[in-house]
Design a protein around this motif. Structure first.
Motif, short mmCIF file in Angstrom:
data_model
loop_
_atom_site.label_atom_id
_atom_site.label_comp_id
_atom_site.label_asym_id
_atom_site.label_seq_id
_atom_site.Cartn_x
_atom_site.Cartn_y
_atom_site.Cartn_z
N THR A 9 4.68 -14.20 1.41
CA THR A 9 3.41 -13.99 2.10
C THR A 9 3.02 -12.52 2.14
OG1 THR A 9 3.88 -15.89 3.53
CG2 THR A 9 2.16 -14.37 4.27
N VAL A 10 1.74 -12.25 1.89
CA VAL A 10 1.16 -10.92 2.11
C VAL A 10 0.12 -11.08 3.22
CG1 VAL A 10 -0.17 -9.02 1.14
CG2 VAL A 10 1.52 -10.21 -0.28
N TYR A 11 0.39 -10.49 4.37
CA TYR A 11 -0.50 -10.63 5.52
C TYR A 11 -1.77 -9.80 5.32
CZ TYR A 11 3.28 -12.89 8.11
OH TYR A 11 4.27 -13.75 8.50
N LYS A 12 -2.90 -10.36 5.77
CA LYS A 12 -4.17 -9.63 5.71
C LYS A 12 -4.10 -8.37 6.55
CE LYS A 12 -9.11 -10.05 6.70
NZ LYS A 12 -10.20 -10.93 7.21
N TYR A 13 -3.57 -8.50 7.77
CA TYR A 13 -3.40 -7.36 8.67
C TYR A 13 -1.92 -7.18 9.01
CZ TYR A 13 -8.46 -7.45 9.43
OH TYR A 13 -9.81 -7.42 9.25
N PRO A 14 -1.51 -5.93 9.10
CA PRO A 14 -2.31 -4.72 8.99
C PRO A 14 -2.75 -4.48 7.55
CG PRO A 14 -0.02 -4.12 9.04
CD PRO A 14 -0.07 -5.60 9.29
N SER A 15 -3.93 -3.90 7.39
CA SER A 15 -4.40 -3.56 6.05
C SER A 15 -4.06 -2.10 5.70
CB SER A 15 -5.90 -3.79 5.94
OG SER A 15 -6.60 -3.07 6.95
N LYS A 16 -3.92 -1.26 6.73
CA LYS A 16 -3.52 0.13 6.54
C LYS A 16 -2.44 0.50 7.55
CE LYS A 16 -7.85 1.50 6.78
NZ LYS A 16 -9.06 2.35 6.81
N VAL A 17 -1.37 1.13 7.04
CA VAL A 17 -0.26 1.52 7.91
C VAL A 17 0.04 3.00 7.69
CG1 VAL A 17 2.17 1.15 8.50
CG2 VAL A 17 0.74 -0.80 7.80
N ALA A 18 -0.02 3.76 8.77
CA ALA A 18 0.37 5.18 8.73
C ALA A 18 1.72 5.32 9.39
CB ALA A 18 -0.66 6.03 9.47
N LEU B 174 11.66 4.34 5.32
CA LEU B 174 10.58 5.01 4.60
C LEU B 174 10.58 4.65 3.12
CD1 LEU B 174 10.58 8.65 6.04
CD2 LEU B 174 8.78 6.91 6.30
N ILE B 175 11.77 4.68 2.50
CA ILE B 175 11.87 4.36 1.07
C ILE B 175 11.33 2.96 0.79
CG2 ILE B 175 13.52 3.86 -0.78
CD1 ILE B 175 15.19 6.16 0.20
N THR B 176 11.66 2.03 1.68
CA THR B 176 11.19 0.65 1.53
C THR B 176 9.69 0.54 1.80
OG1 THR B 176 13.36 -0.18 2.19
CG2 THR B 176 11.52 -1.71 2.32
N ALA B 177 9.26 1.11 2.92
CA ALA B 177 7.86 0.97 3.35
C ALA B 177 6.89 1.64 2.38
CB ALA B 177 7.69 1.55 4.75
N LYS B 178 7.28 2.79 1.81
CA LYS B 178 6.40 3.53 0.91
C LYS B 178 6.03 2.75 -0.35
CE LYS B 178 7.28 7.83 -0.15
NZ LYS B 178 5.97 8.54 -0.03
N GLN B 179 6.80 1.73 -0.66
CA GLN B 179 6.50 0.92 -1.84
C GLN B 179 5.35 -0.06 -1.61
OE1 GLN B 179 9.99 -0.47 -4.12
NE2 GLN B 179 11.24 0.70 -2.69
N SER B 180 4.95 -0.20 -0.34
CA SER B 180 3.82 -1.07 -0.01
C SER B 180 2.51 -0.35 -0.27
CB SER B 180 3.91 -1.48 1.46
OG SER B 180 2.70 -2.11 1.87
N LYS B 181 1.53 -1.07 -0.77
CA LYS B 181 0.20 -0.50 -1.01
C LYS B 181 -0.55 -0.22 0.29
CE LYS B 181 -0.11 -2.93 -5.44
NZ LYS B 181 -0.76 -4.01 -6.20
N LYS B 182 -0.05 -0.76 1.39
CA LYS B 182 -0.69 -0.54 2.69
C LYS B 182 -0.30 0.79 3.33
CE LYS B 182 -0.60 -5.46 4.11
NZ LYS B 182 -0.17 -6.38 5.19
N VAL B 183 0.80 1.37 2.89
CA VAL B 183 1.47 2.42 3.65
C VAL B 183 1.15 3.82 3.13
CG1 VAL B 183 3.72 3.41 4.24
CG2 VAL B 183 3.35 0.93 4.40
N LYS B 184 0.91 4.74 4.07
CA LYS B 184 0.80 6.16 3.77
C LYS B 184 1.60 6.91 4.84
CE LYS B 184 -2.94 7.68 1.91
NZ LYS B 184 -4.33 8.12 1.62
N VAL B 185 2.34 7.93 4.41
CA VAL B 185 3.23 8.67 5.31
C VAL B 185 2.60 10.00 5.67
CG1 VAL B 185 5.53 9.69 5.58
CG2 VAL B 185 5.26 7.54 4.32
N TYR B 186 2.67 10.35 6.97
CA TYR B 186 2.09 11.59 7.49
C TYR B 186 3.19 12.42 8.17
CZ TYR B 186 -2.44 9.17 7.04
OH TYR B 186 -3.53 8.49 6.56
N GLY B 187 2.99 13.73 8.19
CA GLY B 187 3.91 14.60 8.93
C GLY B 187 4.59 15.62 8.06
N GLU B 188 5.89 15.89 8.38
CA GLU B 188 6.72 16.84 7.63
C GLU B 188 7.67 16.07 6.71
OE1 GLU B 188 8.28 19.97 10.61
OE2 GLU B 188 8.17 18.08 11.71
N ASN B 189 8.43 16.80 5.92
CA ASN B 189 9.54 16.16 5.22
C ASN B 189 10.51 15.59 6.24
OD1 ASN B 189 8.39 17.44 2.91
ND2 ASN B 189 10.40 17.50 1.96
#
Length: 366
Positions: A261-270, A285-300
């Protein structure tokens, strides 16, 4: 005069407050087990730096022979393990020692503390796992830790907010200061982030006599699940069959995680991270970053993930603990993370105020 006496007392060696410890014995124990059992030893000590490493070891061994107190010995052993630049490999003060000598423990902690940029006073994230609504379109999920016991709290808040998390389009996951624990803790979140098959690199374990003995001790824990006992039993069998090398319990160089299943929401994840985001939080992070929904913010992130599955070895001095990671990621050597960290997609400095609202505004504009 009272102020002068107080100042002079502060300059006295803190060994006066600590118990005696046979430092030479503990130093030799540490060197022996790190050399034989640490999954990163042969990656960190090579021909290029072997002479430097041996000179350091010789120098610290000489100091250990003359050290009298637990605190002095701790400094020597910690200096040696710090050579490897691996936060998972460490000698640490036992909790009972820290309780008995809190002031000494604080002094020693400051001595080895890494410099960090302090965030804005109003930017300190909460210390509890929590979900809250920032507005009608934005959900904030605070995840301060992934320790084993926290899984039930994470799963509980997901259950409580099960309706909202499927109706609110934007998520902000705050991972600041999350220094990890176990990947098992965040497994309940992954289905909501999923968009496409996720590539995962397994761990391989150093096969040594010391690691086999530690794992056999772990099997005696009555609180272990059947799955954990089966995994450890299989790992022990592999180690015994293939001594003095590395074994891969998964039997694969990599594998895919596929969901139906690919859920409609959330559609964008920061995902908001900082230099305190470490270990299993970096695995997330390594796992989540592979999703098209996810963008990472902050520092290294912290950069503490290449060598893992830490085990506690019974160092002779009861006031100290020796912690050794016995596995390494199959990402290596091509894709190291230790002492580098995972870079964000959008860089936000630690001192930037009101990060959550800044991210919320950026998400709404996208």
């Amino acid at each position: 005069m009272k102020l002068l006496i107080t100042a002079l007392i502060g300059l006295l060696p803190i060994t006066l407050m600590a118990q005696d410890c046979d430092c030479a014995l503990n130093f030799n124990y540490t060197v022996k087990h790190v050399t034989a059992d640490y999954a990163g030893f042969n990656d960190k000590v090579k021909d290029l730096n072997r002479k430097e490493f041996e000179l350091l070891t010789k120098s610290l061994r000489k100091r250990a022979a003359n050290a009298k107190g637990t605190d002095s010995c701790f400094v020597i052993l910690r200096t040696w393990t710090d050579y490897f630049k691996d936060n998972h490999l460490r000698v640490q003060l036992d909790w009972r020692y820290k309780k008995k000598y809190p002031d000494v423990a604080k002094q020693l902690a400051r001595r080895f503390a890494k410099p960090v940029v302090s965030p804005d006073a109003n930017e300190k994230p909460g210390s509890e796992t929590k979900i809250s609504k920032l507005d009608a379109n934005t959900l904030l999920i605070r995840l301060p830790t992934f320790v084993w016991d926290e899984k039930k709290n994470i799963d509980s808040v997901i259950q409580v907010y099960s309706t909202q998390i499927k109706e609110i389009p934007n998520w902000i996951i705050d991972l600041r200061g999350n220094d990890g624990g176990t990947d098992y803790a965040f497994s309940g979140l992954l289905p909501y982030l999923y968009t496409n098959p996720i590539q995962i690199k397994p761990d391989e374990y150093r096969s040594s006599t010391g690691n086999i003995e530690i794992l056999e001790e772990n099997l005696k824990d009555n609180d272990l699940s059947k799955e954990a006992k089966a995994f450890i039993s299989n790992l022990i069998s592999l180690m015994k069959a293939q001594p003095n090398g590395f074994v891969n319990p998964s039997g694969k160089e990599s594998f895919e995680m596929k969901l139906d299943t690919v859920y409609k929401y959330p559609s964008k994840v920061a995902i908001l991270i900082d230099r305190g985001t470490a270990s299993s939080a970096e695995s997330f992070l390594i796992t989540a970053k592979q999703s098209k929904k996810v963008k990472v913010y902050g520092e290294n992130s912290a950069g503490t993930l290449d060598y893992a599955n830490t085990q506690y070895f019974n160092i002779p001095c009861n006031d100290l603990n020796l912690v050794i990671p016995i596995s390494r990621s199959k990402r290596l050597p091509e894709h190291p993370i230790d002492n580098i960290g995972i870079a964000p997609d959008v860089r936000i400095n630690a001192t930037t105020p009101d990060k959550l609202n800044a991210i919320k505004s950026l998400m709404q504009k996208q």
